[in-house]
Design a protein around this motif. Structure first.
Motif, PDB file in Angstrom:
ATOM      1  N   GLY A 183     -37.238   4.961  59.788  1.00  0.00           N
ATOM      2  CA  GLY A 183     -38.325   4.749  58.846  1.00  0.00           C
ATOM      3  C   GLY A 183     -39.317   5.892  58.774  1.00  0.00           C
ATOM      4  N   ASN A 184     -39.283   6.799  59.732  1.00  0.00           N
ATOM      5  CA  ASN A 184     -40.164   7.958  59.696  1.00  0.00           C
ATOM      6  C   ASN A 184     -39.656   9.019  58.719  1.00  0.00           C
ATOM      7  OD1 ASN A 184     -41.721   6.877  61.898  1.00  0.00           O
ATOM      8  ND2 ASN A 184     -40.121   7.598  63.276  1.00  0.00           N
ATOM      9  N   LEU A 185     -38.345   9.075  58.541  1.00  0.00           N
ATOM     10  CA  LEU A 185     -37.732  10.106  57.705  1.00  0.00           C
ATOM     11  C   LEU A 185     -37.194   9.565  56.388  1.00  0.00           C
ATOM     12  CD1 LEU A 185     -35.710  12.041  60.452  1.00  0.00           C
ATOM     13  CD2 LEU A 185     -37.973  12.600  59.518  1.00  0.00           C
ATOM     14  N   ILE A 186     -36.804   8.297  56.381  1.00  0.00           N
ATOM     15  CA  ILE A 186     -36.192   7.702  55.194  1.00  0.00           C
ATOM     16  C   ILE A 186     -37.227   6.856  54.460  1.00  0.00           C
ATOM     17  CG2 ILE A 186     -34.420   6.109  54.366  1.00  0.00           C
ATOM     18  CD1 ILE A 186     -32.734   6.930  56.783  1.00  0.00           C
ATOM     19  N   ASP A 187     -37.547   7.256  53.248  1.00  0.00           N
ATOM     20  CA  ASP A 187     -38.514   6.531  52.415  1.00  0.00           C
ATOM     21  C   ASP A 187     -37.752   5.817  51.303  1.00  0.00           C
ATOM     22  OD1 ASP A 187     -40.528   5.583  50.806  1.00  0.00           O
ATOM     23  OD2 ASP A 187     -41.747   7.399  50.935  1.00  0.00           O
ATOM     24  N   PHE A 188     -37.318   4.609  51.586  1.00  0.00           N
ATOM     25  CA  PHE A 188     -36.492   3.869  50.624  1.00  0.00           C
ATOM     26  C   PHE A 188     -37.300   3.320  49.452  1.00  0.00           C
ATOM     27  CE2 PHE A 188     -37.270   1.289  54.464  1.00  0.00           C
ATOM     28  CZ  PHE A 188     -38.073   0.285  53.946  1.00  0.00           C
ATOM     29  N   VAL A 189     -38.632   3.395  49.535  1.00  0.00           N
ATOM     30  CA  VAL A 189     -39.473   2.933  48.431  1.00  0.00           C
ATOM     31  C   VAL A 189     -39.685   4.044  47.410  1.00  0.00           C
ATOM     32  CG1 VAL A 189     -41.740   2.035  47.780  1.00  0.00           C
ATOM     33  CG2 VAL A 189     -40.641   1.232  49.877  1.00  0.00           C
ATOM     34  N   GLU A 190     -40.085   5.210  47.876  1.00  0.00           N
ATOM     35  CA  GLU A 190     -40.427   6.302  46.977  1.00  0.00           C
ATOM     36  C   GLU A 190     -39.228   7.192  46.624  1.00  0.00           C
ATOM     37  OE1 GLU A 190     -43.270   6.517  45.554  1.00  0.00           O
ATOM     38  OE2 GLU A 190     -44.264   4.936  46.711  1.00  0.00           O
ATOM     39  N   ASN A 191     -38.208   7.178  47.460  1.00  0.00           N
ATOM     40  CA  ASN A 191     -37.061   8.061  47.247  1.00  0.00           C
ATOM     41  C   ASN A 191     -35.831   7.228  46.898  1.00  0.00           C
ATOM     42  OD1 ASN A 191     -34.765   9.818  47.646  1.00  0.00           O
ATOM     43  ND2 ASN A 191     -36.116  11.200  48.772  1.00  0.00           N
ATOM     44  N   ARG A 192     -35.468   7.239  45.616  1.00  0.00           N
ATOM     45  CA  ARG A 192     -34.343   6.416  45.159  1.00  0.00           C
ATOM     46  C   ARG A 192     -33.047   6.809  45.848  1.00  0.00           C
ATOM     47  NH1 ARG A 192     -33.127   1.473  43.131  1.00  0.00           N
ATOM     48  NH2 ARG A 192     -31.187   1.529  41.940  1.00  0.00           N
ATOM     49  N   GLU A 193     -32.878   8.100  46.091  1.00  0.00           N
ATOM     50  CA  GLU A 193     -31.659   8.565  46.742  1.00  0.00           C
ATOM     51  C   GLU A 193     -31.541   7.987  48.152  1.00  0.00           C
ATOM     52  OE1 GLU A 193     -29.460  12.763  48.040  1.00  0.00           O
ATOM     53  OE2 GLU A 193     -31.166  12.777  46.651  1.00  0.00           O
ATOM     54  N   HIS A 194     -32.673   7.950  48.861  1.00  0.00           N
ATOM     55  CA  HIS A 194     -32.671   7.365  50.199  1.00  0.00           C
ATOM     56  C   HIS A 194     -32.234   5.900  50.137  1.00  0.00           C
ATOM     57  CE1 HIS A 194     -35.660  10.409  52.194  1.00  0.00           C
ATOM     58  NE2 HIS A 194     -34.541  10.969  51.775  1.00  0.00           N
ATOM     59  N   PHE A 195     -32.812   5.173  49.185  1.00  0.00           N
ATOM     60  CA  PHE A 195     -32.462   3.758  49.070  1.00  0.00           C
ATOM     61  C   PHE A 195     -30.989   3.568  48.740  1.00  0.00           C
ATOM     62  CE2 PHE A 195     -31.707   0.188  46.145  1.00  0.00           C
ATOM     63  CZ  PHE A 195     -31.823  -0.842  47.074  1.00  0.00           C
ATOM     64  N   MET A 196     -30.469   4.360  47.812  1.00  0.00           N
ATOM     65  CA  MET A 196     -29.078   4.197  47.407  1.00  0.00           C
ATOM     66  C   MET A 196     -28.118   4.525  48.545  1.00  0.00           C
ATOM     67  SD  MET A 196     -29.157   2.812  44.542  1.00  0.00           S
ATOM     68  CE  MET A 196     -27.366   2.795  44.346  1.00  0.00           C
ATOM     69  N   GLU A 197     -28.515   5.423  49.434  1.00  0.00           N
ATOM     70  CA  GLU A 197     -27.690   5.706  50.612  1.00  0.00           C
ATOM     71  C   GLU A 197     -27.592   4.466  51.500  1.00  0.00           C
ATOM     72  OE1 GLU A 197     -29.376   9.084  52.511  1.00  0.00           O
ATOM     73  OE2 GLU A 197     -28.718  10.503  50.978  1.00  0.00           O
ATOM     74  N   ILE A 198     -28.713   3.772  51.653  1.00  0.00           N
ATOM     75  CA  ILE A 198     -28.716   2.538  52.446  1.00  0.00           C
ATOM     76  C   ILE A 198     -27.861   1.481  51.755  1.00  0.00           C
ATOM     77  CG2 ILE A 198     -30.142   0.651  53.316  1.00  0.00           C
ATOM     78  CD1 ILE A 198     -32.461   2.668  53.505  1.00  0.00           C
ATOM     79  N   ALA A 199     -28.065   1.306  50.450  1.00  0.00           N
ATOM     80  CA  ALA A 199     -27.313   0.295  49.701  1.00  0.00           C
ATOM     81  C   ALA A 199     -25.813   0.576  49.761  1.00  0.00           C
ATOM     82  CB  ALA A 199     -27.785   0.266  48.248  1.00  0.00           C
ATOM     83  N   SER A 200     -25.440   1.849  49.660  1.00  0.00           N
ATOM     84  CA  SER A 200     -24.021   2.215  49.729  1.00  0.00           C
ATOM     85  C   SER A 200     -23.432   1.870  51.087  1.00  0.00           C
ATOM     86  CB  SER A 200     -23.879   3.710  49.447  1.00  0.00           C
ATOM     87  OG  SER A 200     -22.531   4.124  49.577  1.00  0.00           O
ATOM     88  N   ARG A 201     -24.191   2.122  52.125  1.00  0.00           N
ATOM     89  CA  ARG A 201     -23.715   1.809  53.474  1.00  0.00           C
ATOM     90  C   ARG A 201     -23.550   0.296  53.652  1.00  0.00           C
ATOM     91  NH1 ARG A 201     -20.548   2.094  57.241  1.00  0.00           N
ATOM     92  NH2 ARG A 201     -21.254   2.205  59.387  1.00  0.00           N
ATOM     93  N   VAL A 202     -24.486  -0.474  53.110  1.00  0.00           N
ATOM     94  CA  VAL A 202     -24.388  -1.933  53.214  1.00  0.00           C
ATOM     95  C   VAL A 202     -23.165  -2.427  52.454  1.00  0.00           C
ATOM     96  CG1 VAL A 202     -25.503  -4.121  52.622  1.00  0.00           C
ATOM     97  CG2 VAL A 202     -26.867  -2.245  53.563  1.00  0.00           C
ATOM     98  N   LYS A 203     -22.906  -1.883  51.281  1.00  0.00           N
ATOM     99  CA  LYS A 203     -21.724  -2.267  50.505  1.00  0.00           C
ATOM    100  C   LYS A 203     -20.451  -2.022  51.305  1.00  0.00           C
ATOM    101  CE  LYS A 203     -23.757  -1.366  45.953  1.00  0.00           C
ATOM    102  NZ  LYS A 203     -23.720  -0.484  44.758  1.00  0.00           N
ATOM    103  N   GLU A 204     -20.399  -0.891  51.994  1.00  0.00           N
ATOM    104  CA  GLU A 204     -19.232  -0.571  52.815  1.00  0.00           C
ATOM    105  C   GLU A 204     -19.057  -1.595  53.934  1.00  0.00           C
ATOM    106  OE1 GLU A 204     -19.748   3.333  54.329  1.00  0.00           O
ATOM    107  OE2 GLU A 204     -19.595   4.317  52.377  1.00  0.00           O
ATOM    108  N   LEU A 205     -20.172  -1.966  54.562  1.00  0.00           N
ATOM    109  CA  LEU A 205     -20.111  -2.922  55.668  1.00  0.00           C
ATOM    110  C   LEU A 205     -19.734  -4.325  55.199  1.00  0.00           C
ATOM    111  CD1 LEU A 205     -23.285  -1.830  57.687  1.00  0.00           C
ATOM    112  CD2 LEU A 205     -20.901  -1.462  58.317  1.00  0.00           C
ATOM    113  N   MET A 206     -20.013  -4.633  53.942  1.00  0.00           N
ATOM    114  CA  MET A 206     -19.726  -5.962  53.397  1.00  0.00           C
ATOM    115  C   MET A 206     -18.235  -6.132  53.084  1.00  0.00           C
ATOM    116  SD  MET A 206     -22.991  -6.545  50.843  1.00  0.00           S
ATOM    117  CE  MET A 206     -22.362  -8.099  50.190  1.00  0.00           C
ATOM    118  N   GLN A 207     -17.485  -5.063  53.008  1.00  0.00           N
ATOM    119  CA  GLN A 207     -16.083  -5.144  52.612  1.00  0.00           C
ATOM    120  C   GLN A 207     -15.193  -5.645  53.745  1.00  0.00           C
ATOM    121  OE1 GLN A 207     -15.128  -1.250  51.143  1.00  0.00           O
ATOM    122  NE2 GLN A 207     -16.443  -1.449  49.338  1.00  0.00           N
TER     123      GLN A 207
END
Length: 207
Positions: A183-207
């Motif tokens: 949370g110190n380096l990843i700003d998932f609120v202000e940085n859309r790219e950061h958020f999408m990286e998290i969302a992509s990882r979650v999608k992978e884990l859901m498979q």
């Protein structure tokens, strides 16, 4: 993953759990379960005098989260529907072990295990790890009046407690995948790219 996952977002006060859970729920089209916080009638009293009000505070949280998790089982998990929550029920022990003492802590541990031991655990935990300065900035930004009295020493101890708890959960719940987010380096609120990286990882884990 062969079944519909139960996902939880965790981290200390101010980490951004509800924000991330809500964003992921929208992105992944999942229902979201949000913990009851401001409705707790003991919050103001607790932050002014932790020793006197900790048991009432923790019991209120435990009973409400237990009810929410019961409903989550009925409406989602038992029906094979994925769901995301902005907390893991285990957080009750993290806070209870820190705020309660003596016989009250012993009683609380017993009640916690009676209520939760047979309930389902998350398949995926997103753990938002952040240092004290980051948490203090986020707490100030959201402006909850009852959080103004939080002592920095208490918050720093919670950071350490969460690190220990996540390490413990990795051993206690080996079927759960823990994804740590800096949370110190990843700003998932202000940085859309950061958020999408998290969302992509979650999608992978859901498979």
């Amino acid at each position: 993953m062969k079944h519909a996952p139960f996902i939880a977002v965790e981290g200390p006060i101010g980490a951004g759990k509800t924000t991330l859970a809500s964003m992921l729920a929208e992105e992944l089209q999942l229902p979201v379960i949000k913990e009851i916080v401001e409705e707790n009638p003991f919050l103001d009293k607790f932050y002014q005098n932790m020793d006197d009000w900790s048991f009432q505070l923790e019991m209120f949280f435990l009973c409400n989260r237990y009810k929410q998790l019961e409903d989550t089982v009925i409406h989602y998990i038992d029906k094979g529907k994925p769901v995301i929550s902005d907390y893991h029920i285990y957080k009750n022990l993290i806070f209870g072990e820190r705020t309660l003492k003596g016989t009250k802590r012993d009683k609380y541990r017993q009640i916690y295990h009676v209520l939760t031991d047979d309930l389902p655990k998350p398949d995926i935990i997103l753990y938002i790890k952040a240092d004290l300065d980051t948490l203090l900035r986020r707490i100030a930004k959201r402006g909850r009046s009852f959080e103004e009295a939080i002592e920095t020493a208490y918050l720093q101890q919670l950071i350490e407690d969460y690190d220990a708890a996540m390490a413990s959960l990795a051993i206690r719940e080996p079927s759960t995948t823990i994804l740590t987010i800096d949370g110190n380096l990843i700003d998932f609120v202000e940085n859309r790219e950061h958020f999408m990286e998290i969302a992509s990882r979650v999608k992978e884990l859901m498979q």
